[in-house]
Write an enzyme that holds these catalytic residues in place. Sequence first.
Site, mmCIF file in Angstrom:
data_model
loop_
_atom_site.group_PDB
_atom_site.id
_atom_site.type_symbol
_atom_site.label_atom_id
_atom_site.label_comp_id
_atom_site.label_asym_id
_atom_site.label_seq_id
_atom_site.Cartn_x
_atom_site.Cartn_y
_atom_site.Cartn_z
ATOM 1 N N GLY A 102 0.826 -1.202 0.000
ATOM 2 C CA GLY A 102 0.000 0.000 0.000
ATOM 3 C C GLY A 102 0.855 1.244 0.000
ATOM 4 O O GLY A 102 2.058 1.172 0.229
ATOM 5 N N PRO A 103 0.224 2.381 -0.254
ATOM 6 C CA PRO A 103 0.945 3.649 -0.300
ATOM 7 C C PRO A 103 1.552 3.991 1.060
ATOM 8 O O PRO A 103 1.136 3.430 2.072
ATOM 9 C CB PRO A 103 -0.134 4.666 -0.673
ATOM 10 N N PRO A 104 2.510 4.914 1.066
ATOM 11 C CA PRO A 104 3.158 5.297 2.324
ATOM 12 C C PRO A 104 2.160 5.861 3.322
ATOM 13 O O PRO A 104 1.175 6.500 2.938
ATOM 14 C CB PRO A 104 4.147 6.380 1.907
ATOM 15 N N GLY A 105 2.439 5.636 4.551
ATOM 16 C CA GLY A 105 1.653 6.249 5.613
ATOM 17 C C GLY A 105 0.271 5.668 5.787
ATOM 18 O O GLY A 105 -0.594 6.290 6.396
ATOM 19 N N GLY A 140 -0.271 2.846 7.328
ATOM 20 C CA GLY A 140 -0.337 2.069 8.562
ATOM 21 C C GLY A 140 0.193 0.651 8.466
ATOM 22 O O GLY A 140 -0.127 -0.180 9.306
ATOM 23 N N LYS A 141 1.025 0.363 7.491
ATOM 24 C CA LYS A 141 1.531 -1.004 7.353
ATOM 25 C C LYS A 141 2.447 -1.359 8.520
ATOM 26 O O LYS A 141 2.260 -2.379 9.181
ATOM 27 C CB LYS A 141 2.295 -1.140 6.021
ATOM 28 N N THR A 142 3.414 -0.482 8.748
ATOM 29 C CA THR A 142 4.346 -0.773 9.826
ATOM 30 C C THR A 142 3.643 -0.754 11.177
ATOM 31 O O THR A 142 3.829 -1.641 12.008
ATOM 32 C CB THR A 142 5.496 0.241 9.821
ATOM 33 N N SER A 155 -3.119 3.675 -19.493
ATOM 34 C CA SER A 155 -4.418 4.098 -18.967
ATOM 35 C C SER A 155 -4.733 5.568 -19.228
ATOM 36 O O SER A 155 -5.834 6.026 -18.935
ATOM 37 C CB SER A 155 -4.519 3.785 -17.471
ATOM 38 N N LYS A 178 -7.385 5.477 -7.888
ATOM 39 C CA LYS A 178 -7.647 6.597 -8.790
ATOM 40 C C LYS A 178 -8.877 7.375 -8.352
ATOM 41 O O LYS A 178 -8.883 8.610 -8.344
ATOM 42 C CB LYS A 178 -7.842 6.078 -10.222
HETATM 43 N N1 LIG Z 1 -5.940 3.127 10.021
HETATM 44 C C1 LIG Z 1 -5.152 3.828 10.826
HETATM 45 N N2 LIG Z 1 -5.565 4.123 12.057
HETATM 46 C C2 LIG Z 1 -4.776 4.826 12.890
HETATM 47 N N3 LIG Z 1 -3.567 5.297 12.580
HETATM 48 C C3 LIG Z 1 -3.083 5.028 11.373
HETATM 49 C C4 LIG Z 1 -3.848 4.276 10.431
HETATM 50 N N4 LIG Z 1 -3.123 4.162 9.307
HETATM 51 C C5 LIG Z 1 -1.969 4.809 9.529
HETATM 52 N N5 LIG Z 1 -1.925 5.312 10.773
HETATM 53 C C6 LIG Z 1 -0.828 6.069 11.359
HETATM 54 O O1 LIG Z 1 -0.070 6.673 10.333
HETATM 55 C C7 LIG Z 1 1.312 6.677 10.643
HETATM 56 C C8 LIG Z 1 2.119 6.124 9.503
HETATM 57 O O2 LIG Z 1 1.915 4.733 9.390
HETATM 58 P P1 LIG Z 1 3.034 3.694 9.039
HETATM 59 O O3 LIG Z 1 4.330 4.196 9.449
HETATM 60 O O4 LIG Z 1 2.594 2.380 9.534
HETATM 61 O O5 LIG Z 1 2.974 3.725 7.480
HETATM 62 P P2 LIG Z 1 3.507 2.656 6.432
HETATM 63 O O6 LIG Z 1 2.321 2.094 5.756
HETATM 64 O O7 LIG Z 1 4.396 1.722 7.088
HETATM 65 O O8 LIG Z 1 4.261 3.596 5.421
HETATM 66 P P3 LIG Z 1 5.582 3.321 4.554
HETATM 67 O O9 LIG Z 1 5.159 2.568 3.345
HETATM 68 O O10 LIG Z 1 6.039 4.676 4.183
HETATM 69 O O11 LIG Z 1 6.473 2.572 5.433
HETATM 70 C C9 LIG Z 1 1.442 5.865 11.876
HETATM 71 O O12 LIG Z 1 1.627 6.743 12.939
HETATM 72 C C10 LIG Z 1 0.148 5.127 12.017
HETATM 73 O O13 LIG Z 1 -0.213 4.902 13.337
HETATM 74 MG MG LIG Z 2 6.479 1.498 7.001
#
Ligand SMILES: Nc1ncnc2c1ncn2[C@@H]1O[C@H](COP(=O)(O)OP(=O)(O)OP(=O)(O)O)[C@@H](O)[C@H]1O
Ligand SMILES: [Mg+2]
Length: 843
Positions: free
Chosen positions: A418-421, A423-425, A748, A791
């Site tokens: 998924g895209p950055p940020g 919540g994967k990590t 596309s 999109k």
């Molecule tokens: N569904 C959610 N509910 C609550 N907080 C979220 C949610 N999704 C993301 N966050 C918050 O957003 C911040 C960024 O998430 P995270 O670091 O896990 O991104 P990531 O998917 O790992 O990004 P990357 O691909 O850049 O590593 C974190 O502080 C996380 O707690």
């Molecule tokens: Mg991450």
Amino acid sequence: MPSLKNNKPPESGENGNDPLTDFILETALVPSTQEDKVLEGKGMANEALADIPSELAILPLRNVVVYPLTALPLTVGRPRSIRLIDDAVLGKRMIGLVAAKDPEQDDPGPDEVYTVGTAALVHRLRKAPDGTVVLLVQGLERIKIREFTQAEPYLKAEVEVTPDFVEDTVEVEALMRNIVELFRRLVALVPHIPDELIMLALNVDDPRQLAYAIATYMRMDLDDAQGILEIDEVTEKLRKLTIILNRELEVLELGKKIQAEAQTEMTKVQREYFLREQLKAIKKELGEEDEQTLEVEELRQKIEEAGMPEEAEKEARRELDRLSKLPTAAAEYSVIRTYLDWLVSLPWSKSTEDNLDIARARRVLDEDHYDLDDIKERILEYLAVRKLRLERKKEEEEEEPADYIRSEREGVILCFIGPPGTGKTSLGRSIARALGRKFVRQSLGGVRDEAEIRGHRRTYIGALPGRIIQALRRVESRNPIFMLDEIDKVGQDWRGDPSSALLEVLDPEQNRDFRDHYLDVPFDLSQVMFITTGNVLDTIPSALRDRMEILRLSGYTEEEKIKIAQQYLIPRQVRENSLLPEEIEFSKEAIRKVVRDYTREAGVRNLERELGSVCRKVATEVAEVSESADQQISERTLITEEKVAEFLGKPRYFFEAAERTEIPGVATALAWTPTGGDILFIEATKMPGKKGFTLTGQLGDVMKESAQAALSYVRSKAQELGIDEDFFEESDIHIHVPAGAMPKDGPSAGVTMATALASLLLDRPVRADVGMTGEITLRGQVLPVGGIKEKVLAAHRVGLKTVILPQRNEPDLDDVPEDVRKEMQFILADKVDQVFEAALAEQ
Ligand SMILES: Nc1ncnc2c1ncn2[C@@H]1O[C@H](COP(=O)(O)OP(=O)(O)OP(=O)(O)O)[C@@H](O)[C@H]1O
Ligand SMILES: [Mg+2]
């Protein structure tokens, strides 16, 4: 250390016999000798006394004084002395013995001898082969030389007999006893003196005889010896002897003391050695041994405690054995020690107990993350399966396993894409919390070398284990949640393919005995729960992709972001910036403004940052107020849209589609990007020329081709569309896709390019609130494309109201969140004409 006078024969030093021994032997022999009658005792001496003639042949002695009443062996070598003896033996055998004043004097004349001497009887004993004569002399009485009467062939002198004065007083008795005692002590210090001598001394009761006997056997200077002879009173003689004896004893005792001290010194060294050995033993007992032993012992202990599998333990013990035999200074020593340190610090048997309470896990996951229901569901399934397996393990054990080939699978490998940020990590952390496992994270971004995963062989200098083993050591558990971030960015070059090593790590069939090059013994990774993350799926090698269960996170809608902000991000930022929850409140519209005007992202990372920045501004105000007002009570700050503008400055993003599409020839495309979808503007322009066609904006081949196709379609339909047929003959056309620095590719944008061209040629602008996506064919068909959800979300994010999609992408709309779907209008097209119809504004 002879303590006795060295009775060196006066005439020569060649006499090798111990004179003393000789004397004793001879003394024993003397009485039995028939030819030479030796005078014994007082009586005999007295008898002889009368016979002492007034003129005597004088034999000078070298370095020796012969006393009356004593017998002494002498060796005579000089011809003149031999002649004297020969003559004497022929006559009355009586001669005068006087010491030469200077022992070095070879042939002393009359003036060079002492005048006081001893008259003696001579017994010739034997002639040695070298011509010297050994004789025994027996002292008779003191004589004083009156006058020398002859010098040649030997000395002769007129002598006067001068007997000693003997007193029979208590003092003499006392002196005698004292001397005997002193002599006994002296003899005790000189082990060489034969016992017979002591007996001899002790059995003498005549003071004169005792004095002379002891003087004979004592070591003393010639002066002293002569002095004893010359003293007239026996009492005086005894006194002088006492002094000499005492001095001699002192010297001897001092010598003994020195000797004893030297001995003590020796034993001191030995003692020290002994004590040190003891100390070692004691220290060992106390566990305070020398560094190496300590280290080896410590490692041995740790190896025992580490709970390693057999192979590893065997290897560890072998290396430890080598270590204990190496000097600490050896380079090899530290290499082995580091290796052992690694071995013993790995969590071979350390693990955490899983918390399999499903209800609790669900609560934890909901606490940490908004929505993401699919993923949460999947994780709960995993827990449930595990729980059942543990519960039913017993029953299963009794049954025959039906599946022999497949070993028990502990690990599912989840892959969050998924895209950055999004919540994967943080989801990984949350899973760890829900399960009660430890969490460890390792980024694979930019890893190009297999050795980074699997380590270097120990033979390399500075070799270390790979990242997997390093992370496990850090986390100190063999069953953590192990997050491998950015698996889509694993590189590959001449150093080897890290993904092949990753395959081994991630494959549940193989990772039971994962072999790190450095460790060189297998480590069981099967209890580890691996979760990988990445932004795109395409770049993950397919072999790896196959082994993972892909879970997609596609980004959040505006509404979702607002909810996430309200429920998670703001409380967290408030806490992190030391504000109290009652001190700050965000209005929903304010949050929306932050989302819209200050961020453009699929995830919420920037949103969180901007909200944090607002919180810090408020914190500063609160701190200032409490300083000036001197109190903590501060009013609640309500964050409104205006406040947001005030705190965050000019909007960073705004709805640009309206102004960009004002003029004909510009259309809005929806694009899929690794960061979660975005919009692109496609610009077309015309100029006089000859059928030229230019494409710019870092377009990939596929995109260029679809531009060609779009142009061809528009040209082929020129008549129907109402375009002047000569137009193409006289014009050049240029299509540009801005954000020129960013590479773009894919089919596309086909419909969008066609739309931009149509808009340009028909001079009808494209509607500002319309975005579109779809592949185009030369026949004007619209083909389906990927990434519809992203999109649509991107279109929604930037404020577009209408989205034109290929008809066949209709099912994908189900993925689009409900609230977004409600707010937007979707036009499903399977012909480009339908797209033109919907997108082009009136002239
Ligand atoms: N569904 C959610 N509910 C609550 N907080 C979220 C949610 N999704 C993301 N966050 C918050 O957003 C911040 C960024 O998430 P995270 O670091 O896990 O991104 P990531 O998917 O790992 O990004 P990357 O691909 O850049 O590593 C974190 O502080 C996380 O707690
Ligand atoms: Mg991450």
